[in-house]
Design a protein around this motif. Structure first.
Motif, PDB file in Angstrom:
ATOM      1  N   ASP A  25       0.789  -1.225   0.000  1.00 38.26           N
ATOM      2  CA  ASP A  25       0.000   0.000   0.000  1.00 38.26           C
ATOM      3  C   ASP A  25       0.829   1.286   0.000  1.00 38.26           C
ATOM      4  O   ASP A  25       0.572   2.187   0.802  1.00 38.26           O
ATOM      5  CB  ASP A  25      -0.931  -0.029   1.217  1.00 38.26           C
ATOM      6  N   TYR A  52     -15.666   5.090  -8.273  1.00 38.46           N
ATOM      7  CA  TYR A  52     -15.326   3.924  -7.455  1.00 38.46           C
ATOM      8  C   TYR A  52     -13.826   3.742  -7.497  1.00 38.46           C
ATOM      9  O   TYR A  52     -13.163   4.130  -8.458  1.00 38.46           O
ATOM     10  CB  TYR A  52     -16.011   2.668  -7.998  1.00 38.46           C
ATOM     11  N   SER A  53     -13.298   3.105  -6.436  1.00 39.14           N
ATOM     12  CA  SER A  53     -11.854   2.936  -6.348  1.00 39.14           C
ATOM     13  C   SER A  53     -11.500   1.680  -5.564  1.00 39.14           C
ATOM     14  O   SER A  53     -12.209   1.292  -4.630  1.00 39.14           O
ATOM     15  CB  SER A  53     -11.246   4.152  -5.627  1.00 39.14           C
ATOM     16  N   SER A  54     -10.371   1.111  -5.921  1.00 39.76           N
ATOM     17  CA  SER A  54      -9.723   0.130  -5.064  1.00 39.76           C
ATOM     18  C   SER A  54      -9.492   0.793  -3.714  1.00 39.76           C
ATOM     19  O   SER A  54      -9.317   2.014  -3.627  1.00 39.76           O
ATOM     20  CB  SER A  54      -8.385  -0.265  -5.697  1.00 39.76           C
ATOM     21  N   ASP A  55      -9.467   0.006  -2.663  1.00 37.30           N
ATOM     22  CA  ASP A  55      -9.220   0.560  -1.337  1.00 37.30           C
ATOM     23  C   ASP A  55      -7.736   0.763  -1.048  1.00 37.30           C
ATOM     24  O   ASP A  55      -7.384   1.307   0.004  1.00 37.30           O
ATOM     25  CB  ASP A  55      -9.850  -0.312  -0.255  1.00 37.30           C
ATOM     26  N   SER A  60      -7.048   4.989  -4.188  1.00 35.79           N
ATOM     27  CA  SER A  60      -8.030   5.857  -3.528  1.00 35.79           C
ATOM     28  C   SER A  60      -7.581   7.318  -3.520  1.00 35.79           C
ATOM     29  O   SER A  60      -8.415   8.217  -3.665  1.00 35.79           O
ATOM     30  CB  SER A  60      -8.350   5.362  -2.113  1.00 35.79           C
ATOM     31  N   GLU A  76     -15.028   3.173  -2.064  1.00 38.99           N
ATOM     32  CA  GLU A  76     -13.908   2.225  -2.114  1.00 38.99           C
ATOM     33  C   GLU A  76     -14.434   0.801  -2.096  1.00 38.99           C
ATOM     34  O   GLU A  76     -15.416   0.498  -1.412  1.00 38.99           O
ATOM     35  CB  GLU A  76     -12.968   2.454  -0.934  1.00 38.99           C
ATOM     36  N   ASP A  77     -13.765  -0.056  -2.848  1.00 35.64           N
ATOM     37  CA  ASP A  77     -14.171  -1.451  -2.960  1.00 35.64           C
ATOM     38  C   ASP A  77     -12.910  -2.313  -3.040  1.00 35.64           C
ATOM     39  O   ASP A  77     -12.144  -2.211  -4.003  1.00 35.64           O
ATOM     40  CB  ASP A  77     -15.026  -1.626  -4.215  1.00 35.64           C
ATOM     41  N   ALA A  78     -12.698  -3.158  -2.048  1.00 40.34           N
ATOM     42  CA  ALA A  78     -11.504  -4.006  -1.999  1.00 40.34           C
ATOM     43  C   ALA A  78     -11.442  -4.989  -3.162  1.00 40.34           C
ATOM     44  O   ALA A  78     -10.351  -5.464  -3.510  1.00 40.34           O
ATOM     45  CB  ALA A  78     -11.454  -4.769  -0.669  1.00 40.34           C
ATOM     46  N   ARG A  81      -8.891  -4.255  -6.056  1.00 40.89           N
ATOM     47  CA  ARG A  81      -7.449  -4.259  -5.792  1.00 40.89           C
ATOM     48  C   ARG A  81      -6.659  -4.910  -6.928  1.00 40.89           C
ATOM     49  O   ARG A  81      -7.188  -5.700  -7.709  1.00 40.89           O
ATOM     50  CB  ARG A  81      -7.141  -5.057  -4.523  1.00 40.89           C
ATOM     51  N   THR A 146      -8.392   1.880 -10.512  1.00 36.29           N
ATOM     52  CA  THR A 146      -7.896   0.576 -10.096  1.00 36.29           C
ATOM     53  C   THR A 146      -6.424   0.445 -10.480  1.00 36.29           C
ATOM     54  O   THR A 146      -5.681   1.417 -10.428  1.00 36.29           O
ATOM     55  CB  THR A 146      -8.824  -0.537 -10.650  1.00 36.29           C
TER      56      THR A 146
END
Length: 186
Positions: A25, A52-55, A60, A76-78, A81, A146
């Motif tokens: 990260d 929307y975004s990867s966490d 993000s 955010e949406d895991a 990833r 992403t």
């Protein structure tokens, strides 16, 4: 039809150093923040209804820069990833070649050589996420921030070909038509 703009996150120091990131990260560096601001300006007139975004922080942070410019929130949406690269995380190509020569050789041949997530697991995860996100926004344009591997998996699913690697803050377009993801013609 829902239009899905896919954007890769901005640059991190690990990108610059050629380190595998996977689920690690690291944040955006100064260049990455500038790239995110440029992306926000490029997308300002595209009629984006949701972001929307990867966490992971590199995605993000990129999404927040764009969303702030557009006056939108980021969800955010895991599931968005990057592929989990297992024990390759944080290593350079040279370090992977030295420590995992057989896996590195498989990777050079276009296969997954690490001990993390498989290509199929990545594809199932990100395709399912993007299909559900797009279905929630019929007849709209959405932005999904992403990662390079996730974008290639989505393109491989939609078109049978992952396309060329995408640069930091580069974009690609898909569309969801009658529940089917496909590459959007330019």
């Amino acid at each position: 039809m829902t239009r899905i703009l896919l954007a890769r996150h901005g640059e991190t120091d690990w990108n610059r150093l050629g380190r595998w990131q996977g689920h690690a990260d690291p944040p955006l560096n100064e260049a990455g923040l500038s790239q995110a601001a440029e992306l926000a300006e490029r997308l300002a007139g595209d009629g984006i209804a949701a972001v929307y975004s990867s966490d992971l922080v590199r995605a993000s942070e990129t999404a927040r820069v764009v969303a702030d410019r557009l006056g939108l929130d980021v969800v955010e949406d895991a599931r968005l990833r990057e592929i989990d690269v297992g024990s390759w995380s944080g290593l350079t190509r040279a370090e992977v070649e030295q420590r995992f020569p057989e896996g590195y050789a498989r990777w050079l041949d276009g296969e997954i050589g690490h001990d993390g997530e498989t290509r199929e697991e990545l594809t199932e995860r990100v395709v399912g996420a993007v299909e559900r996100i797009a279905a929630a926004h019929p007849e709209n344009t959405i932005l999904v921030v992403t990662h390079g591997g996730a974008i290639r998996a989505l393109r491989r699913h939609a078109a049978g070909d992952p396309g060329d690697p995408i640069e930091n803050c580069g974009t690609s377009s898909l569309e969801l038509v009658d529940g089917v993801l496909r590459v959007r013609a330019a």
